[in-house]
Design a protein around this motif. Structure first.
Motif, PDB file in Angstrom:
ATOM      1  N   VAL A 159      89.510   2.216  54.398  1.00 59.46           N
ATOM      2  CA  VAL A 159      89.130   2.514  55.781  1.00 59.46           C
ATOM      3  C   VAL A 159      90.262   2.048  56.691  1.00 59.46           C
ATOM      4  CG1 VAL A 159      87.366   2.234  57.565  1.00 59.46           C
ATOM      5  CG2 VAL A 159      86.726   2.064  55.143  1.00 59.46           C
ATOM      6  N   ASP A 160      90.955   2.994  57.307  1.00 56.96           N
ATOM      7  CA  ASP A 160      92.078   2.641  58.192  1.00 56.96           C
ATOM      8  C   ASP A 160      92.326   3.808  59.134  1.00 56.96           C
ATOM      9  OD1 ASP A 160      94.770   1.923  59.204  1.00 56.96           O
ATOM     10  OD2 ASP A 160      94.707   0.442  57.599  1.00 56.96           O
ATOM     11  N   ASP A 161      92.622   3.513  60.403  1.00 56.16           N
ATOM     12  CA  ASP A 161      92.887   4.588  61.359  1.00 56.16           C
ATOM     13  C   ASP A 161      94.296   5.141  61.203  1.00 56.16           C
ATOM     14  OD1 ASP A 161      93.648   2.029  62.331  1.00 56.16           O
ATOM     15  OD2 ASP A 161      93.897   2.847  64.341  1.00 56.16           O
ATOM     16  N   SER A 162      95.151   4.489  60.442  1.00 55.41           N
ATOM     17  CA  SER A 162      96.510   4.967  60.201  1.00 55.41           C
ATOM     18  C   SER A 162      96.540   5.855  58.958  1.00 55.41           C
ATOM     19  CB  SER A 162      97.459   3.774  60.007  1.00 55.41           C
ATOM     20  OG  SER A 162      98.689   4.232  59.467  1.00 55.41           O
ATOM     21  N   ALA A 163      96.883   7.124  59.157  1.00 52.88           N
ATOM     22  CA  ALA A 163      96.944   8.056  58.028  1.00 52.88           C
ATOM     23  C   ALA A 163      97.981   7.606  57.005  1.00 52.88           C
ATOM     24  CB  ALA A 163      97.261   9.457  58.526  1.00 52.88           C
ATOM     25  N   SER A 164      99.111   7.055  57.474  1.00 51.20           N
ATOM     26  CA  SER A 164     100.161   6.651  56.535  1.00 51.20           C
ATOM     27  C   SER A 164      99.707   5.471  55.674  1.00 51.20           C
ATOM     28  CB  SER A 164     101.455   6.316  57.279  1.00 51.20           C
ATOM     29  OG  SER A 164     101.262   5.260  58.175  1.00 51.20           O
ATOM     30  N   VAL A 165      98.951   4.529  56.260  1.00 45.58           N
ATOM     31  CA  VAL A 165      98.431   3.404  55.471  1.00 45.58           C
ATOM     32  C   VAL A 165      97.397   3.904  54.463  1.00 45.58           C
ATOM     33  CG1 VAL A 165      97.105   1.258  55.546  1.00 45.58           C
ATOM     34  CG2 VAL A 165      98.901   1.667  57.228  1.00 45.58           C
ATOM     35  N   ARG A 166      96.502   4.802  54.911  1.00 48.13           N
ATOM     36  CA  ARG A 166      95.495   5.357  53.972  1.00 48.13           C
ATOM     37  C   ARG A 166      96.192   6.049  52.812  1.00 48.13           C
ATOM     38  NH1 ARG A 166      93.173   7.481  58.565  1.00 48.13           N
ATOM     39  NH2 ARG A 166      93.698   9.587  57.877  1.00 48.13           N
ATOM     40  N   GLN A 167      97.239   6.817  53.114  1.00 45.33           N
ATOM     41  CA  GLN A 167      97.963   7.533  52.062  1.00 45.33           C
ATOM     42  C   GLN A 167      98.627   6.561  51.088  1.00 45.33           C
ATOM     43  OE1 GLN A 167     100.596  10.039  54.325  1.00 45.33           O
ATOM     44  NE2 GLN A 167      99.140  11.729  54.411  1.00 45.33           N
ATOM     45  N   MET A 168      99.217   5.497  51.607  1.00 44.94           N
ATOM     46  CA  MET A 168      99.903   4.540  50.735  1.00 44.94           C
ATOM     47  C   MET A 168      98.908   3.791  49.854  1.00 44.94           C
ATOM     48  SD  MET A 168     102.761   1.758  51.748  1.00 44.94           S
ATOM     49  CE  MET A 168     103.536   0.737  50.518  1.00 44.94           C
ATOM     50  N   VAL A 169      97.780   3.373  50.444  1.00 44.87           N
ATOM     51  CA  VAL A 169      96.743   2.677  49.674  1.00 44.87           C
ATOM     52  C   VAL A 169      96.177   3.630  48.622  1.00 44.87           C
ATOM     53  CG1 VAL A 169      94.431   1.648  49.777  1.00 44.87           C
ATOM     54  CG2 VAL A 169      96.145   1.045  51.502  1.00 44.87           C
ATOM     55  N   SER A 170      95.871   4.845  49.044  1.00 40.97           N
ATOM     56  CA  SER A 170      95.306   5.838  48.139  1.00 40.97           C
ATOM     57  C   SER A 170      96.265   6.142  46.990  1.00 40.97           C
ATOM     58  CB  SER A 170      94.982   7.111  48.928  1.00 40.97           C
ATOM     59  OG  SER A 170      94.379   8.055  48.109  1.00 40.97           O
ATOM     60  N   PHE A 171      97.535   6.345  47.305  1.00 41.31           N
ATOM     61  CA  PHE A 171      98.552   6.626  46.290  1.00 41.31           C
ATOM     62  C   PHE A 171      98.640   5.478  45.283  1.00 41.31           C
ATOM     63  CE2 PHE A 171     102.994   6.367  44.831  1.00 41.31           C
ATOM     64  CZ  PHE A 171     103.153   7.632  44.293  1.00 41.31           C
ATOM     65  N   THR A 172      98.673   4.254  45.804  1.00 41.74           N
ATOM     66  CA  THR A 172      98.776   3.073  44.941  1.00 41.74           C
ATOM     67  C   THR A 172      97.573   2.974  44.006  1.00 41.74           C
ATOM     68  OG1 THR A 172     100.032   1.881  46.640  1.00 41.74           O
ATOM     69  CG2 THR A 172      98.923   0.545  44.961  1.00 41.74           C
TER      70      THR A 172
END
Length: 120
Positions: free
Chosen positions: A8-21
Motif C-alpha cells: 500500500v503506497d501512493d507512489s507508483a514507483s515504490v509499489r512497482q519496486m516492492v512488487s518487483f522485489t
C-alpha cells in the motif's frame, strides 16, 4: 504458490519496486494506492501487508488500525515502509499494530529479509 502480500503506497514507483522485489522472490502481490484502497482490496488470501505511512485519503496509521479491528487480520504481519525514521512515528506505528519498520529508500535484500523473517 507463495504467500500473497499487499503493498500500500501512493507512489507508483515504490509499489512497482516492492512488487518487483516480492514477485521475483515467489510471492503474489496485490497493490493499493492508499489506506482506503487497501481496505477495499484486503482479502483472506493476504498473508502480509507492507504499507507507507504518509498517504492521501487514509494514512498508514489509520489503515493499520482499521485492519487490526478485523479479527481475521488481527495477527498478520504489517510492515511500515516509509521515509519517517523518527522514534515518535515508529511508536505511533507500533501502537497502531505495525509488526516491523523499514525506512526508504530501502534495499531489496533488506526488505526480503524482513518479509521472510516475519512470514516464518
Amino acid at each position: 504458490m507463495g504467500k500473497t502480500i499487499m503493498t500500500v503506497d501512493d507512489s507508483a514507483s515504490v509499489r512497482q519496486m516492492v512488487s518487483f522485489t516480492l514477485k521475483n522472490a515467489g510471492y503474489d502481490v496485490i497493490e493499493a494506492v492508499d489506506g482506503k484502497d487497501g481496505l477495499a482490496k484486503l482479502t483472506s488470501s493476504v498473508g502480509m501487508v507492507i504499507t507507507d505511512l504518509n498517504m492521501p485519503n487514509m494514512d498508514g496509521i489509520e489503515f493499520i488500525k482499521q485492519v487490526r479491528t478485523n479479527a481475521q487480520f488481527k495477527f498478520i504481519p504489517i510492515i511500515m515502509l516509509t521515509t519517517e525514521s523518527q522514534a515518535g512515528k515508529k511508536q505511533d506505528g507500533k501502537a497502531a499494530g505495525a509488526t516491523g519498520w523499514v525506512v526508504k529508500p530501502f534495499n531489496p535484500e533488506q526488505l526480503l529479509a524482513v518479509v521472510q523473517k516475519l512470514l516464518r
